[in-house]
Design a protein around this motif. Structure first.
Motif, PDB file in Angstrom:
ATOM      1  N   TYR A 298       0.833  -1.209   0.000  1.00 19.98           N
ATOM      2  CA  TYR A 298       0.000   0.000   0.000  1.00 19.98           C
ATOM      3  C   TYR A 298       0.867   1.257   0.000  1.00 19.98           C
ATOM      4  N   ARG A 299       1.854   1.305   0.870  1.00 18.41           N
ATOM      5  CA  ARG A 299       2.703   2.499   0.987  1.00 18.41           C
ATOM      6  C   ARG A 299       3.478   2.768  -0.299  1.00 18.41           C
ATOM      7  N   GLU A 300       3.980   1.711  -0.922  1.00 18.12           N
ATOM      8  CA  GLU A 300       4.791   1.887  -2.126  1.00 18.12           C
ATOM      9  C   GLU A 300       3.942   2.215  -3.351  1.00 18.12           C
ATOM     10  N   LEU A 301       2.763   1.640  -3.433  1.00 17.41           N
ATOM     11  CA  LEU A 301       1.959   1.757  -4.651  1.00 17.41           C
ATOM     12  C   LEU A 301       1.078   2.989  -4.696  1.00 17.41           C
ATOM     13  N   LEU A 302       0.607   3.469  -3.538  1.00 14.22           N
ATOM     14  CA  LEU A 302      -0.367   4.558  -3.569  1.00 14.22           C
ATOM     15  C   LEU A 302       0.161   5.798  -4.311  1.00 14.22           C
ATOM     16  N   PRO A 303       1.371   6.294  -4.010  1.00 13.19           N
ATOM     17  CA  PRO A 303       1.849   7.453  -4.774  1.00 13.19           C
ATOM     18  C   PRO A 303       2.095   7.149  -6.246  1.00 13.19           C
ATOM     19  N   VAL A 304       2.526   5.937  -6.552  1.00 13.27           N
ATOM     20  CA  VAL A 304       2.757   5.561  -7.955  1.00 13.27           C
ATOM     21  C   VAL A 304       1.446   5.547  -8.737  1.00 13.27           C
ATOM     22  N   LEU A 305       0.425   4.927  -8.166  1.00 12.57           N
ATOM     23  CA  LEU A 305      -0.870   4.839  -8.846  1.00 12.57           C
ATOM     24  C   LEU A 305      -1.539   6.201  -8.934  1.00 12.57           C
ATOM     25  N   SER A 306      -1.409   7.004  -7.889  1.00 10.24           N
ATOM     26  CA  SER A 306      -1.971   8.347  -7.921  1.00 10.24           C
ATOM     27  C   SER A 306      -1.321   9.170  -9.027  1.00 10.24           C
ATOM     28  N   GLY A 307       0.004   9.070  -9.142  1.00  7.82           N
ATOM     29  CA  GLY A 307       0.700   9.790 -10.204  1.00  7.82           C
ATOM     30  C   GLY A 307       0.314   9.315 -11.586  1.00  7.82           C
ATOM     31  N   ALA A 308       0.082   7.997 -11.723  1.00  4.87           N
ATOM     32  CA  ALA A 308      -0.315   7.455 -13.024  1.00  4.87           C
ATOM     33  C   ALA A 308      -1.686   7.988 -13.442  1.00  4.87           C
ATOM     34  N   LEU A 309      -2.609   8.109 -12.492  1.00  4.81           N
ATOM     35  CA  LEU A 309      -3.934   8.643 -12.816  1.00  4.81           C
ATOM     36  C   LEU A 309      -3.855  10.118 -13.203  1.00  4.81           C
ATOM     37  N   LYS A 310      -2.993  10.874 -12.521  1.00  6.01           N
ATOM     38  CA  LYS A 310      -2.881  12.299 -12.806  1.00  6.01           C
ATOM     39  C   LYS A 310      -2.122  12.583 -14.099  1.00  6.01           C
ATOM     40  N   SER A 311      -1.327  11.608 -14.545  1.00  4.17           N
ATOM     41  CA  SER A 311      -0.522  11.818 -15.744  1.00  4.17           C
ATOM     42  C   SER A 311      -1.340  11.739 -17.025  1.00  4.17           C
ATOM     43  N   GLY A 312      -2.545  11.170 -16.940  1.00  5.10           N
ATOM     44  CA  GLY A 312      -3.373  11.032 -18.127  1.00  5.10           C
ATOM     45  C   GLY A 312      -3.190   9.722 -18.859  1.00  5.10           C
ATOM     46  N   SER A 313      -2.274   8.853 -18.377  1.00  5.68           N
ATOM     47  CA  SER A 313      -2.039   7.551 -19.033  1.00  5.68           C
ATOM     48  C   SER A 313      -2.760   6.442 -18.287  1.00  5.68           C
ATOM     49  N   THR A 314      -4.014   6.685 -17.959  1.00  7.01           N
ATOM     50  CA  THR A 314      -4.780   5.740 -17.140  1.00  7.01           C
ATOM     51  C   THR A 314      -5.193   4.516 -17.946  1.00  7.01           C
ATOM     52  N   THR A 315      -5.096   3.355 -17.311  1.00  8.06           N
ATOM     53  CA  THR A 315      -5.616   2.112 -17.885  1.00  8.06           C
ATOM     54  C   THR A 315      -6.483   1.424 -16.840  1.00  8.06           C
ATOM     55  N   ILE A 316      -7.242   0.452 -17.294  1.00  4.99           N
ATOM     56  CA  ILE A 316      -8.092  -0.306 -16.373  1.00  4.99           C
ATOM     57  C   ILE A 316      -7.242  -1.038 -15.339  1.00  4.99           C
ATOM     58  N   LYS A 317      -6.063  -1.516 -15.744  1.00  9.42           N
ATOM     59  CA  LYS A 317      -5.185  -2.220 -14.805  1.00  9.42           C
ATOM     60  C   LYS A 317      -4.741  -1.321 -13.658  1.00  9.42           C
ATOM     61  N   ILE A 318      -4.517  -0.038 -13.937  1.00  6.09           N
ATOM     62  CA  ILE A 318      -4.113   0.894 -12.881  1.00  6.09           C
ATOM     63  C   ILE A 318      -5.237   1.063 -11.869  1.00  6.09           C
ATOM     64  N   LEU A 319      -6.459   1.239 -12.361  1.00  5.60           N
ATOM     65  CA  LEU A 319      -7.604   1.403 -11.458  1.00  5.60           C
ATOM     66  C   LEU A 319      -7.854   0.136 -10.654  1.00  5.60           C
ATOM     67  N   ASP A 320      -7.749  -1.013 -11.305  1.00  6.99           N
ATOM     68  CA  ASP A 320      -7.947  -2.282 -10.595  1.00  6.99           C
ATOM     69  C   ASP A 320      -6.897  -2.477  -9.515  1.00  6.99           C
ATOM     70  N   CYS A 321      -5.631  -2.176  -9.857  1.00  4.51           N
ATOM     71  CA  CYS A 321      -4.544  -2.358  -8.894  1.00  4.51           C
ATOM     72  C   CYS A 321      -4.733  -1.447  -7.686  1.00  4.51           C
ATOM     73  N   LEU A 322      -5.133  -0.200  -7.925  1.00  9.81           N
ATOM     74  CA  LEU A 322      -5.357   0.731  -6.818  1.00  9.81           C
ATOM     75  C   LEU A 322      -6.441   0.212  -5.880  1.00  9.81           C
ATOM     76  N   ALA A 323      -7.528  -0.299  -6.450  1.00  8.50           N
ATOM     77  CA  ALA A 323      -8.621  -0.806  -5.628  1.00  8.50           C
ATOM     78  C   ALA A 323      -8.199  -2.042  -4.837  1.00  8.50           C
ATOM     79  N   ILE A 324      -7.512  -2.974  -5.483  1.00  6.53           N
ATOM     80  CA  ILE A 324      -7.094  -4.214  -4.820  1.00  6.53           C
ATOM     81  C   ILE A 324      -6.087  -3.921  -3.709  1.00  6.53           C
ATOM     82  N   VAL A 325      -5.096  -3.082  -4.009  1.00  6.39           N
ATOM     83  CA  VAL A 325      -4.045  -2.779  -3.033  1.00  6.39           C
ATOM     84  C   VAL A 325      -4.637  -2.093  -1.803  1.00  6.39           C
TER      85      VAL A 325
END
Length: 461
Positions: free
Chosen positions: A142-169
């Motif tokens: 959780y600690r390692e992924l949350l900033p990475v996934l948040s940055g990926a969503l803000k960058s505009g390169s969002t994919t379904i895998k990013i959203l799924d990973c954020l929810a699961i983590v």
């Protein structure tokens, strides 16, 4: 289960082999390419995709060496193999043993890999969070992924895998309600660009919108209504109500289930913006909003009667009409799992889509999912006669409390974190228990109402 046995079935079937990380290199040529590389470029596509022979040795060796490969296509091949393998054999011991290597090599692939390699990395990390049982390891994910996934969503390169990973983590790795809501708020900002995202997400595809809605709902399903923030989710009912008018039918189905789950939380005031400063009672709010949303959901259902997605909206219509969830059933190893609440239905839908072909295997062997749904496929049903019929059910919740660490070996900050971690586990169990009590109370009231209606229908005029 040893690390070697974890993927043994994969290796004997021959459908997909481990990455050939130890393959002998071809003769080196100018420009850093090899004779083998040029030869593969000249082969027809079907021939280059023929699986190579699987070398002998511990499977963990091939996975680790494959993740350290310099060539992106080799790392991508390794990640694909891991996803396929973990869908057929959970290999919990292997993941626990090589946890740090798998997690941080996946993060490395996220930073410099191709789009497919990044998506596969997020999928593997999601599987790690789903299978691994150690609380400390889950918290680290959780600690390692949350900033990475948040940055990926803000960058505009969002994919379904990013959203799924954020929810699961966040679902499995958050240690308290605040951490879960932090992840929910990241998704909510993505759904509502006016909240501050620099990237315009209004033009995203309907598939991404549906994935974001269900990722947010998956996390909401783990929260007790009393613990939700009073400020984060104001206007959520209006937002999902407007989505019912969306052109895409899948979006309409997701919005209708979102409204149903929000009503089931029992905290409508946290999702609704009162107009003109009015403060109606909760029962008045529930009645007025329920009637308004029932009309909108019915309109959406009329437009979808011939669509495959109409079943979801029809179930929501029935829920708003009767305040009763239409139960869904799933058979695993001959045992029937019955889901009678929206939070269970949302959780099952999300995990079933994320795990895909591996869902059945996880339900059979993954204790985390079995505890989540309170389902044990190995338990045989008692077919003997019952001496009495209980008037109420005894409600209990099982939870795992890790062994307490020696307080004298910890710093002041570590002792504080240890207390928070243990209290959060108890809080989660209490939340589940309160949810069960609420659902049982609703069921008893409904049964009592049905009994009285039947008695009145039988009585003479």
């Amino acid at each position: 289960m040893s690390s070697r046995r974890g993927f043994s079935n994969m290796r004997t079937r021959g459908s997909l082999h481990p990455p050939n990380a130890m393959r002998k290199k071809g003769k080196q040529k100018a420009g850093g390419r090899t004779v083998a590389d040029e030869y593969e470029d000249e082969l027809p596509e079907k021939l280059t995709q023929v699986p190579r022979p699987c070398p002998s040795g511990p499977i963990s060796t091939y996975l680790v060496e494959g993740l350290y490969e310099k060539r992106g296509d080799k790392r991508e091949e390794t990640l694909t193999f891991m996803i396929e393998g973990l869908n057929r054999n959970l290999s919990k011991n292997l993941l626990e043993e090589k946890f740090a290597t798998f997690l941080y090599r996946c993060l490395n692939s996220v930073k410099k890999g191709s789009t497919k390699e990044v998506n596969n990395s997020f999928h593997v990390i999601g599987l790690l969070a789903t299978i691994v049982g150690c609380e400390d390891k889950l918290s680290e994910i959780y600690r390692e992924l949350l900033p990475v996934l948040s940055g990926a969503l803000k960058s505009g390169s969002t994919t379904i895998k990013i959203l799924d990973c954020l929810a699961i983590v966040a679902f499995f790795g958050a240690t308290n309600p605040d951490e879960t809501e932090n992840a929910m708020h990241i998704i909510w900002e993505y759904l509502n660009p006016e909240l501050g995202y620099d990237v315009n997400t209004k033009n995203n595809s309907a598939e991404l919108l549906v994935a974001a809605v269900y990722a947010w709902l998956f996390l909401l399903s783990s929260m007790e209504g009393l613990r939700l923030s009073y400020t984060y989710w104001k206007g959520a009912i209006s937002y999902f109500s407007n989505l019912l008018d969306h052109d895409n039918k899948l979006v309409c189905g997701a919005a209708s289930e979102a409204l149903a789950l929000i009503f089931e939380t029992g905290s409508l005031e946290k999702f609704w913006n009162e107009e003109n400063g009015s403060s109606p009672s909760y029962s008045q709010m529930q009645q007025s909003l329920g009637a308004h949303l029932l009309k909108k959901v019915k309109c959406a259902y009329k437009d979808l009667r011939t669509e495959n997605n109409a079943d979801k909206i029809r179930n929501v219509v029935r829920y708003f009409e009767s305040s009763h969830v239409l139960a869904e059933s799933l058979v695993v190893k001959g045992k029937v799992l019955t889901l009678s609440s929206w939070h269970q239905i949302i959780q099952l839908q999300f995990l079933k889509r994320f795990l895909a072909d591996g869902f059945k295997k996880h339900m059979e062997e993954n204790e985390k999912l079995q505890n989540l749904f309170e389902f044990d496929p190995r338990k045989s049903k008692n077919l003997g006669p019952e001496l009495y019929e209980a008037t109420t059910d005894k409600i209990f919740v099982r939870f795992f409390m890790p062994e307490e660490r020696d307080q004298y070996m910890l710093t002041k900050e570590q002792r504080k974190k240890e207390r928070l971690r243990r209290s959060s586990i108890v809080d989660k169990a209490q939340t589940q228990l309160m949810t069960k009590h609420r659902l049982l109370s609703k069921e008893l009231k409904r049964c009592h109402y049905d009994f009285e209606s039947e008695q009145q229908s039988r009585s003479p005029d």
